[in-house]
Design a protein around this motif. Structure first.
Motif, PDB file in Angstrom:
ATOM      1  N   GLU A   1      30.398  45.614  43.811  1.00 11.22           N
ATOM      2  CA  GLU A   1      30.902  44.690  44.272  1.00 11.22           C
ATOM      3  C   GLU A   1      32.070  45.210  45.368  1.00 11.22           C
ATOM      4  O   GLU A   1      32.386  45.628  45.188  1.00 11.22           O
ATOM      5  N   GLY A  57      34.811  42.627  47.291  1.00 11.19           N
ATOM      6  CA  GLY A  57      35.971  41.419  47.424  1.00 11.19           C
ATOM      7  C   GLY A  57      36.217  41.333  49.165  1.00 11.19           C
ATOM      8  O   GLY A  57      35.733  41.190  49.920  1.00 11.19           O
ATOM      9  N   SER A 100      36.887  43.575  51.395  1.00 14.26           N
ATOM     10  CA  SER A 100      37.139  44.769  51.137  1.00 14.26           C
ATOM     11  C   SER A 100      35.874  46.197  51.057  1.00 14.26           C
ATOM     12  O   SER A 100      35.048  46.250  51.448  1.00 14.26           O
ATOM     13  N   LEU A 136      38.715  32.937  48.448  1.00 14.37           N
ATOM     14  CA  LEU A 136      38.017  34.768  47.669  1.00 14.37           C
ATOM     15  C   LEU A 136      37.150  34.834  46.851  1.00 14.37           C
ATOM     16  O   LEU A 136      36.802  33.456  46.316  1.00 14.37           O
ATOM     17  N   CYS A 137      36.263  35.448  46.972  1.00 14.35           N
ATOM     18  CA  CYS A 137      35.090  35.759  45.515  1.00 14.35           C
ATOM     19  C   CYS A 137      35.084  36.987  46.093  1.00 14.35           C
ATOM     20  O   CYS A 137      35.923  37.954  46.653  1.00 14.35           O
ATOM     21  N   ARG A 138      33.782  37.173  44.816  1.00 17.48           N
ATOM     22  CA  ARG A 138      34.339  38.665  44.262  1.00 17.48           C
ATOM     23  C   ARG A 138      32.583  38.700  44.531  1.00 17.48           C
ATOM     24  O   ARG A 138      32.138  37.741  43.574  1.00 17.48           O
ATOM     25  N   ASP A 163      28.996  40.438  44.042  1.00 14.14           N
ATOM     26  CA  ASP A 163      28.051  41.067  43.168  1.00 14.14           C
ATOM     27  C   ASP A 163      26.564  41.835  43.365  1.00 14.14           C
ATOM     28  O   ASP A 163      25.844  41.178  43.503  1.00 14.14           O
ATOM     29  N   PRO A 202      37.284  35.876  40.108  1.00 17.26           N
ATOM     30  CA  PRO A 202      36.905  36.733  39.398  1.00 17.26           C
ATOM     31  C   PRO A 202      38.352  37.150  38.648  1.00 17.26           C
ATOM     32  O   PRO A 202      39.148  36.306  38.617  1.00 17.26           O
ATOM     33  N   PHE A 247      41.420  38.732  37.504  1.00 15.41           N
ATOM     34  CA  PHE A 247      41.985  38.846  38.401  1.00 15.41           C
ATOM     35  C   PHE A 247      44.279  39.416  38.008  1.00 15.41           C
ATOM     36  O   PHE A 247      44.845  39.431  38.178  1.00 15.41           O
ATOM     37  N   SER A 254      42.324  44.752  37.368  1.00 13.11           N
ATOM     38  CA  SER A 254      40.877  43.930  37.714  1.00 13.11           C
ATOM     39  C   SER A 254      40.269  44.556  38.872  1.00 13.11           C
ATOM     40  O   SER A 254      40.755  44.403  40.002  1.00 13.11           O
ATOM     41  N   TYR A 277      39.007  43.128  41.406  1.00 13.83           N
ATOM     42  CA  TYR A 277      38.927  42.279  42.561  1.00 13.83           C
ATOM     43  C   TYR A 277      40.338  42.670  43.147  1.00 13.83           C
ATOM     44  O   TYR A 277      40.599  42.856  44.587  1.00 13.83           O
ATOM     45  N   TRP A 306      41.369  44.801  46.629  1.00 14.21           N
ATOM     46  CA  TRP A 306      42.034  44.645  48.097  1.00 14.21           C
ATOM     47  C   TRP A 306      43.175  45.534  48.042  1.00 14.21           C
ATOM     48  O   TRP A 306      43.624  46.157  48.680  1.00 14.21           O
TER      49      TRP A 306
END
Length: 363
Positions: free
Chosen positions: A228, A230, A240, A295-297, A299, A318, A320, A324, A326, A330
């Motif tokens: 995954e 970020g 990330s 933001l998003c994650r 996968d 995601p 948070f 977690s 995400y 970071w």
């Protein structure tokens, strides 16, 4: 001169099956946010959908239970009257909204549309990205349009399945084979997902998925690592370092994520630099494909057979909590949880200010 503090409306809870996860997220944020910069107004949506607004936090709560505010029968109308102040010609007492809602009625574009109608800045993805990021079928179509590699799948709605059940089952068996994964198209946290190993299991899995949504997606099984990335930003997003989910469960389901501890995170993922850069570039492409913001994650599957990469999905809100994936991605990239909150809040305000400069009619 000291900058004026911002008042953040923190919205959490919600009607979805991820209500408890949202409460954990809310508590984590309230314990990480910088109270020298922000006052926080808690807005708790209970499982029946009632809105409850609490007293402003100027320091972190001590117990998660404090977040379950009960405001009585008039609570929703009282909360709404405050949130709609701007359109009533009053000066808003809240500067920016921060939704920490996972799943249906929070991550799917519905509440984002409400925020747009309120004319309020808010953190995270907009209406389109939120709804596309929730619907796995629409998401995959956007990924295909963007040229992103992904696994094979089939999808259908309730009426199609009832009318053509045996034909649909045959297509799944021919195109995807066994085992395969059956999922509700619109749901998060791996709720409603089943791994089917033969036709009888497939039929039961489809019926089970239809309990949660009117549309079902079936995906081929991939022998792969789950990695995954970020994404953070608006027009010029950043990616990330990648992290890997390692699960001793048969697959990464709800229990493995939140209950039985059969999964762990490896951050950064133990992959070579070329693959890491490829994943980061693909994550940014996926973010742009759904018109992401904030933001998003993203996968991914990395095949154990040939090392090929396929995108699985993106998650626009995601997990948070401080523990977690995400925020940990970071942190490893060089941004603390508190700094991440600062940046997300500013990104929401920036997006709002830029949209306000647009014209929505003729001169």
């Amino acid at each position: 001169m000291t900058a004026a503090k911002l008042t953040v409306g923190l919205i959490y809870g919600g009607k979805s099956g991820e209500h408890e996860v949202s409460l954990q997220t809310g508590f984590s944020v309230l314990n990480a946010i910088d109270y020298n910069k922000y006052d926080v107004v808690p807005v708790y949506i209970d499982k029946e959908g009632r809105w409850n607004m609490g007293q402003t936090y100027t320091a972190a709560p001590s117990r998660p239970e404090e977040l379950q505010i009960s405001g009585g029968p008039e609570a929703t109308s009282q909360a709404m009257s405050i949130l709609w102040q701007k359109l009533s010609g009053q000066e808003s007492t809240i500067d920016v909204l921060f939704p920490l809602l996972h799943g249906t009625y929070g991550e799917d574009g519905t509440i984002q549309g409400l925020f747009e109608m309120m004319d309020m800045p808010y953190v995270g993805a907009g209406v389109l990205a939120s709804s596309a990021g929730m619907d796995k079928v629409i998401m995959k179509k956007l990924f295909a349009q963007a040229g992103l590699p992904q696994c094979k799948y089939e999808s259908f709605i309730t009426a199609e399945y009832e009318a053509n059940k045996h034909e649909i089952l045959g297509v799944i068996e021919h195109n995807l084979g066994y085992p395969c994964f059956v999922k509700p198209a619109n749901l998060g946290s791996s709720v409603g997902i089943t791994k089917a190993k033969d036709r009888s299991e497939l039929e039961r899995a489809i019926e089970y998925a239809f309990r949660y949504d009117l549309k079902v997606i079936v995906e081929e099984n991939i022998d792969a690592r789950e990695v995954e990335v970020g994404v953070l930003g608006n027009e010029l997003p950043l990616a990330s370092v990648p992290g890997e989910i390692v699960s001793t469960s048969d697959y990464y389901d709800y229990d493995a994520k939140y209950i039985d501890g059969t999964s762990r995170m490896v951050i950064p993922a133990e992959i070579d630099s070329e693959l890491a850069e490829n994943l980061r570039e693909l994550a940014l492409r996926a973010f742009k494909a759904i018109d992401g913001s904030g933001l998003c994650r993203a996968d991914f599957f990395v095949s154990r057979v040939d090392g090929s990469v396929m995108i699985n999905e993106v998650n626009t809100m995601p997990g948070f909590t401080a523990f977690s994936m995400y925020p940990l991605l970071w942190r490893e990239t060089g941004k603390s949880y508190s700094e991440l909150l600062d940046e997300l809040i500013q990104l929401g305000i920036d997006r709002y200010n830029k949209r306000r400069q647009l014209q929505f009619g003729r001169d």
